[in-house]
Design an enzyme around this catalytic site. Sequence first.
Site, PDB file in Angstrom:
ATOM      1  N   HIS A  61       0.758  -1.316  -0.096  1.00 22.19           N
ATOM      2  CA  HIS A  61       0.090  -0.481  -0.344  1.00 22.19           C
ATOM      3  C   HIS A  61       0.655   1.234   0.436  1.00 22.19           C
ATOM      4  O   HIS A  61       2.111   1.060   0.103  1.00 22.19           O
ATOM      5  CB  HIS A  61      -0.835  -0.177   1.724  1.00 22.19           C
ATOM      6  CG  HIS A  61      -1.940   1.040   0.917  1.00 22.19           C
ATOM      7  ND1 HIS A  61      -2.434   2.393   1.412  1.00 22.19           N
ATOM      8  CD2 HIS A  61      -3.334   0.702   0.363  1.00 22.19           C
ATOM      9  CE1 HIS A  61      -3.251   2.574   1.440  1.00 22.19           C
ATOM     10  NE2 HIS A  61      -3.832   1.495   0.549  1.00 22.19           N
TER      11      HIS A  61
ATOM     12  N   GLU B   2      -8.218  -5.532  -0.130  1.00 24.37           N
ATOM     13  CA  GLU B   2      -8.857  -6.075  -1.831  1.00 24.37           C
ATOM     14  C   GLU B   2      -8.515  -7.503  -1.324  1.00 24.37           C
ATOM     15  O   GLU B   2      -9.514  -8.415  -1.716  1.00 24.37           O
ATOM     16  CB  GLU B   2      -7.705  -5.594  -3.090  1.00 24.37           C
ATOM     17  CG  GLU B   2      -7.850  -4.226  -3.098  1.00 24.37           C
ATOM     18  CD  GLU B   2      -8.675  -3.468  -3.393  1.00 24.37           C
ATOM     19  OE1 GLU B   2      -9.552  -3.673  -3.336  1.00 24.37           O
ATOM     20  OE2 GLU B   2      -8.501  -2.313  -4.015  1.00 24.37           O
TER      21      GLU B   2
HETATM   22  C1  LIG Z   1      -0.622  -0.335  -3.946  1.00 25.37           C
HETATM   23  C2  LIG Z   1       0.566  -0.403  -4.987  1.00 25.37           C
HETATM   24  C3  LIG Z   1       0.292   0.314  -5.823  1.00 25.37           C
HETATM   25  C4  LIG Z   1       1.528   0.609  -3.887  1.00 25.37           C
HETATM   26  O1  LIG Z   1       2.456   1.585  -4.915  1.00 25.37           O
HETATM   27  P1  LIG Z   1       3.957   2.402  -4.209  1.00 25.37           P
HETATM   28  O2  LIG Z   1       3.632   3.020  -2.805  1.00 25.37           O
HETATM   29  O3  LIG Z   1       4.008   3.252  -4.975  1.00 25.37           O
HETATM   30  O4  LIG Z   1       4.830   0.998  -3.608  1.00 25.37           O
HETATM   31  P2  LIG Z   1       6.163   1.119  -5.128  1.00 25.37           P
HETATM   32  O5  LIG Z   1       5.508   0.504  -6.816  1.00 25.37           O
HETATM   33  O6  LIG Z   1       6.881   1.953  -4.650  1.00 25.37           O
HETATM   34  O7  LIG Z   1       6.289  -0.471  -4.596  1.00 25.37           O
HETATM   35  C5  LIG Z   1       7.414  -0.369  -3.571  1.00 25.37           C
HETATM   36  C6  LIG Z   1       8.878  -1.831  -3.753  1.00 25.37           C
HETATM   37  O8  LIG Z   1       7.895  -2.621  -3.433  1.00 25.37           O
HETATM   38  C7  LIG Z   1       7.578  -3.365  -4.533  1.00 25.37           C
HETATM   39  N1  LIG Z   1       6.065  -3.864  -4.237  1.00 25.37           N
HETATM   40  C8  LIG Z   1       4.968  -2.884  -3.953  1.00 25.37           C
HETATM   41  N2  LIG Z   1       4.093  -3.740  -3.501  1.00 25.37           N
HETATM   42  C9  LIG Z   1       4.142  -5.513  -3.669  1.00 25.37           C
HETATM   43  C10 LIG Z   1       3.386  -6.080  -4.218  1.00 25.37           C
HETATM   44  N3  LIG Z   1       2.329  -6.298  -4.305  1.00 25.37           N
HETATM   45  N4  LIG Z   1       3.690  -7.328  -4.548  1.00 25.37           N
HETATM   46  C11 LIG Z   1       5.443  -7.295  -4.984  1.00 25.37           C
HETATM   47  N5  LIG Z   1       5.850  -6.163  -5.169  1.00 25.37           N
HETATM   48  C12 LIG Z   1       5.497  -4.915  -4.770  1.00 25.37           C
HETATM   49  C13 LIG Z   1       7.299  -2.808  -6.624  1.00 25.37           C
HETATM   50  O9  LIG Z   1       7.652  -3.665  -7.027  1.00 25.37           O
HETATM   51  C14 LIG Z   1       9.285  -1.925  -5.725  1.00 25.37           C
HETATM   52  O10 LIG Z   1       9.822  -2.256  -6.252  1.00 25.37           O
HETATM   53  P3  LIG Z   1      11.435  -1.699  -6.368  1.00 25.37           P
HETATM   54  O11 LIG Z   1      11.469  -0.265  -5.696  1.00 25.37           O
HETATM   55  O12 LIG Z   1      12.155  -3.352  -6.731  1.00 25.37           O
HETATM   56  O13 LIG Z   1      10.237  -1.365  -7.768  1.00 25.37           O
HETATM   57  C15 LIG Z   1       1.527  -1.744  -4.811  1.00 25.37           C
HETATM   58  O14 LIG Z   1       1.525  -2.080  -3.547  1.00 25.37           O
HETATM   59  C16 LIG Z   1       1.007  -2.981  -5.689  1.00 25.37           C
HETATM   60  O15 LIG Z   1       1.207  -2.687  -6.543  1.00 25.37           O
HETATM   61  N6  LIG Z   1       0.325  -3.830  -5.374  1.00 25.37           N
HETATM   62  C17 LIG Z   1      -0.928  -4.292  -5.624  1.00 25.37           C
HETATM   63  C18 LIG Z   1      -1.692  -4.225  -6.532  1.00 25.37           C
HETATM   64  C19 LIG Z   1      -2.499  -3.415  -5.300  1.00 25.37           C
HETATM   65  O16 LIG Z   1      -3.622  -4.768  -4.573  1.00 25.37           O
HETATM   66  N7  LIG Z   1      -3.541  -2.799  -5.240  1.00 25.37           N
HETATM   67  C20 LIG Z   1      -5.049  -2.686  -4.420  1.00 25.37           C
HETATM   68  C21 LIG Z   1      -3.780  -1.623  -3.168  1.00 25.37           C
HETATM   69  S1  LIG Z   1      -5.313  -1.462  -1.956  1.00 25.37           S
END
Ligand SMILES: CC(C)(COP(=O)(O)OP(=O)(O)OC[C@H]1O[C@@H](n2cnc3c(N)ncnc32)[C@H](O)[C@@H]1OP(=O)(O)O)[C@@H](O)C(=O)NCCC(=O)NCCS
Length: 361
Positions: free
Chosen positions: A252, A307
Amino acid sequence: MISLGLENVVVAETDLSLVDGLKGHLVYRNHWARDLAINNTFEEVAHLLWYGHLPSEQELADLNAKLVANRELPAHVKAVVDAMPDDMDMMEVLRTGVASLPLAGDTWPPTLDQIIYLTAKLPTIIAHRYARLNNREPVAPRTDLGHTANYLYMLKGEEPLTAHVRAFDAYLILTQEHGLNASTFTARVIASTRSDLVSSITGAIGALKGPLHGGAPSEVTEMIEAIGTKENAEPWIKAKLAAGERLMGFGHRIYRTTDPRAIALSKVASELTAEDKWFDLAVHVEQIALRLLKEHKPNRPLETNVEFYAAAVMRAIGLPDELFTPSFAVSRTVGWSAHVLEAAKGKIIRPQSNYTGTMPE
Ligand SMILES: CC(C)(COP(=O)(O)OP(=O)(O)OC[C@H]1O[C@@H](n2cnc3c(N)ncnc32)[C@H](O)[C@@H]1OP(=O)(O)O)[C@@H](O)C(=O)NCCC(=O)NCCS
């Protein structure tokens, strides 16, 4: 300095909700969201967000009456929905159906009557489309059922179980509002230009549709089904992470601890699905995923988000995957529109970008 994805940037003041990512707190106007989900109804919490306080008996009756009176769709909206090809995604249909709703009177500034009108329409658009896809005549909305019960009634064509209405209500309450998430920010950006409420909500639906935002729960059920057995959980997840893929239902932007909505919904789901094989597998997958995510990203807490258990609740009450994200839109419309009222009073939202191209000669 650039903040990619506007991470940690504060761009608004709101008295609608507090999302505390370190403590795992979610507050709607001085109330714990988890308590509202147990003790209140969709309409009561919507009243809290829109009007600033939980309703008196009379205020609730007035709000109910207005919502009920606005449930039917205008003929042209039904025609728009019916004209869309069967293979179009339900969120695309919802986005287009909402975009075609006419607002009576002045479109600026947005009003609570417009908000109630729009909120009442979303379940009917979804149920209308769902019935058509299943070769059924759409069921007319009932006037004697609450917002959640009527939505389930229109989807299923029969009166829903009380336990299902309560569980779904809890889900819808917990997802009504959540600070400046991507879709709410979208709604606020559009409202800040003094565009109309329908445009704000249409744009927000487009943002919610993305798999990194509201599109995740259907991918959670796909993941559990693809894993299939407890033994397969570890190798399956390891392979996904090794391939650089994300696990849906985890991580998140704000929470660095378990999403409080996931905690509340896991309880709701477990009460509905005692001794259910799918749920048992989902809980197992969650445990393995949390361990492997810790190994995968030791410096970035990646915990269960809303989710994951939203998927479990919606599956338990018999909703198919294609209705998960549209149902999220049904609830989040409340938060979007409350934010629209706030943003409508503010400055136009207009950040800057750094030009990285070259200059002409
Ligand atoms: C929710 C979300 C978009 C937040 O993204 P964010 O704050 O931008 O976090 P980041 O994309 O910077 O992630 C940080 C790191 O953790 C990793 N990461 C984040 N969520 C992850 C997940 N669900 N599974 C695997 N790796 C994950 C990213 O790949 C990133 O790695 P990197 O630094 O090597 O590129 C992200 O956690 C995600 O895509 N989750 C899955 C989708 C989901 O469940 N969405 C519903 C949200 S309520």
